[in-house]
Design an enzyme around this catalytic site. Structure first.
Site, PDB file in Angstrom:
ATOM      1  N   ASP A  17     -11.581 -41.374 -15.682  1.00  0.00           N
ATOM      2  CA  ASP A  17     -11.162 -40.415 -14.657  1.00  0.00           C
ATOM      3  C   ASP A  17      -9.923 -39.637 -15.090  1.00  0.00           C
ATOM      4  OD1 ASP A  17     -13.109 -40.762 -12.775  1.00  0.00           O
ATOM      5  OD2 ASP A  17     -11.926 -42.040 -11.446  1.00  0.00           O
ATOM      6  N   HIS A  73     -13.179 -43.194  -2.905  1.00  0.00           N
ATOM      7  CA  HIS A  73     -13.165 -41.733  -2.985  1.00  0.00           C
ATOM      8  C   HIS A  73     -13.414 -41.090  -1.624  1.00  0.00           C
ATOM      9  CE1 HIS A  73     -12.446 -40.227  -6.995  1.00  0.00           C
ATOM     10  NE2 HIS A  73     -13.138 -41.210  -7.500  1.00  0.00           N
ATOM     11  N   GLN A 104     -14.297 -46.719  -7.017  1.00  0.00           N
ATOM     12  CA  GLN A 104     -15.145 -45.577  -6.681  1.00  0.00           C
ATOM     13  C   GLN A 104     -15.392 -45.482  -5.180  1.00  0.00           C
ATOM     14  OE1 GLN A 104     -16.138 -42.964  -8.680  1.00  0.00           O
ATOM     15  NE2 GLN A 104     -14.551 -44.052  -9.792  1.00  0.00           N
ATOM     16  N   HIS A 107     -46.866  -4.578 -28.515  1.00  0.00           N
ATOM     17  CA  HIS A 107     -46.106  -5.478 -29.388  1.00  0.00           C
ATOM     18  C   HIS A 107     -46.588  -5.320 -30.832  1.00  0.00           C
ATOM     19  CE1 HIS A 107     -44.508  -7.394 -25.819  1.00  0.00           C
ATOM     20  NE2 HIS A 107     -43.898  -8.337 -26.528  1.00  0.00           N
ATOM     21  N   GLU A 116     -23.631 -42.018 -11.894  1.00  0.00           N
ATOM     22  CA  GLU A 116     -22.565 -41.157 -12.411  1.00  0.00           C
ATOM     23  C   GLU A 116     -21.704 -41.953 -13.396  1.00  0.00           C
ATOM     24  OE1 GLU A 116     -18.744 -38.610 -10.670  1.00  0.00           O
ATOM     25  OE2 GLU A 116     -19.626 -40.226  -9.493  1.00  0.00           O
ATOM     26  N   HIS A 117     -21.256 -43.132 -12.979  1.00  0.00           N
ATOM     27  CA  HIS A 117     -20.481 -44.029 -13.831  1.00  0.00           C
ATOM     28  C   HIS A 117     -21.241 -45.343 -13.986  1.00  0.00           C
ATOM     29  CE1 HIS A 117     -17.482 -41.597 -11.493  1.00  0.00           C
ATOM     30  NE2 HIS A 117     -17.042 -41.346 -12.722  1.00  0.00           N
TER      31      HIS A 117
END
Length: 438
Positions: A362, A264, A261, A421, A328-329
């Site tokens: 992924d 990235h 990761q 109403h 995230e992971h």
């Protein structure tokens, strides 16, 4: 080297500091630039897209649309093995996402009162696939497959051009395999603006999907806040991973997971939370050793500066840290990882055990890799077929149903002081009570 922290020895403020994400660029400055790009695209259309492409991507474009010839040429650049790998990934993602299709609902809530929920695909969707420092055909799969399963009639894709003025071949091949026939060579905030408002070439869509840099994210949020713009999928920022490990974990596996990761981009973050001080040190050493032979070493040197090893007393404490961080992971490299799964409340995607490395998610396990980052996993889910459809409800009352339930609506309307109403119901009830034809 990754710094090691003893969780027990830290104050609450120090703990928050250890779990802090890397500082993003000035939000106000990013929003200002993104808004300027949006405004320019709205006023100058395709001409603005070409200008911004030349300014940001250093590419002079003629046609913005990928031609049939370019699609055909792209397929010849991939090996048979690469095409088979894409096909296998698409098959698994398709299989997992088909199971997510929501079901319509039809039932009577009260005799004579029939309620339904109908499912409809979003009519026009824009899929954004970034280029950056690496092509992302996997992102095409994660966006295009659920869009196709949902049945969205119009599916268009934008991706930045390479320096030769073409879209990356792998992105085009993946797009074709997923049923996308319309691709535009436009990237950045300008692509988001084009999809949100339309240009002479690029059609306006109802919702925009896909990851991107800070300017892309800002543009998505800006157009989503504009009723004339387009909705967007979910908040996303730099990639991140947290590994929870005990003394049974292999240091080389954990280090490889962190590096996967961290490579990235420079803003990515990788965190290890472990019950073993010895493992923390071994992983720190392994990260340094493995990173020396990796091709994206210059990126790793910066992203690893924001990475951490945190030593905790036990697995229960480690999962508390994981839920606080909302990664995230999240990888659980501990004994009997499934036994602890019920304790996880906040995570984009969870990977159980030593044989479930994050890159499988992924690329090809079947789950979606477009996930909430930056702590948004506390409130948001990863991308699914549900994001590409919408539901609408239907109600139909018989005269008997209105007679039975109408007084309830009248009473509630009067409670709220909304006499119009109440009148819409009582007028009908009076006709029913009179016995006169409606």
């Amino acid at each position: 080297m990754i710094r090691i922290f003893d969780w027990k020895a830290l104050s609450e403020s120090e703990r928050r500091g250890v779990l802090k994400r890397p500082a993003q660029e000035s939000r106000s400055e990013i929003n200002s630039v993104a808004q300027e790009v949006i405004d320019t695209v709205r006023s100058s259309s395709d001409a603005a897209l070409r200008d911004f492409t030349e300014r940001f991507d250093k590419v002079t474009l003629g046609e913005l649309t990928v031609s049939k010839a370019e699609f055909a040429a792209a397929r010849t650049t991939l090996t048979a093995e690469q095409r088979v790998a894409l096909e296998r990934a698409i098959e698994n993602v398709q299989r997992f996402h088909v199971a997510q299709l929501p079901q319509a609902i039809s039932l009577e809530t009260t005799p004579g009162v029939h309620c339904e929920r109908l499912i409809r695909p979003i009519s026009a969707v824009g899929l954004y696939v970034p280029a950056g420092s690496a092509p992302l055909p996997s992102a095409v799969i994660m966006l295009a497959v659920p869009a196709r399963i949902a049945g969205c009639p119009q599916r268009v894709l934008c991706t930045p051009p390479t320096r030769d003025g073409k879209a990356h071949p792998a992105v085009l091949v993946a797009a074709q395999m997923c049923g996308i026939g319309t691709v535009f060579k436009v990237g950045g905030a300008q692509a988001i603006a084009a999809l949100a408002y339309g240009t002479e070439t690029i059609p306006k869509v109802d919702k925009i999907f896909g990851p991107g840099n800070a300017w892309v994210t800002a543009a998505k949020q800006l157009v989503a806040a504009d009723p004339a713009g387009a909705a967007c999928d979910l908040p996303a920022g730099p990639s991140e991973v947290m590994v929870v490990a005990d003394e049974s974990a292999r240091a080389d596996f954990v280090a490889a997971d962190l590096l996967a990761q961290a490579e990235h981009d420079t803003q990515a973050q990788a965190i290890l939370v472990t019950t073993s001080p010895q493992l923390a040190q071994a992983v720190s050493d392994e990260v340094h050793r493995q990173s020396q032979s990796l091709s994206r070493r210059s990126i790793l040197e910066k992203s690893l500066a924001a990475s951490r090893c945190i030593v905790v007393p036990d697995v229960e404490s480690a999962l508390g840290v994981a839920n606080q961080y909302a990664a995230e992971h999240l990888i659980l490299e501990i004994r009997e990882p499934r036994r602890w799964l019920s304790r996880i409340q906040n995570a984009g995607s969870v990977f159980l055990g030593a044989w479930s490395p994050e890159p499988m998610g992924d690329y090809c396990s079947g789950t979606n890799h477009v996930l909430p980052t930056y702590g948004y996993a506390r409130a948001y889910s990863g991308l699914s077929v549900l994001d590409f459809v919408k539901s609408m409800t239907v109600q139909e009352l018989s005269p008997g149903g209105l007679r039975a339930l109408g007084p309830v609506a009248v009473e509630l309307a009067r409670l709220e002081g909304l006499d119009a109403h109440a009148s819409a119901v009582t007028r009908r009830l009076e006709v029913l009570e009179s016995g006169l034809p409606a």
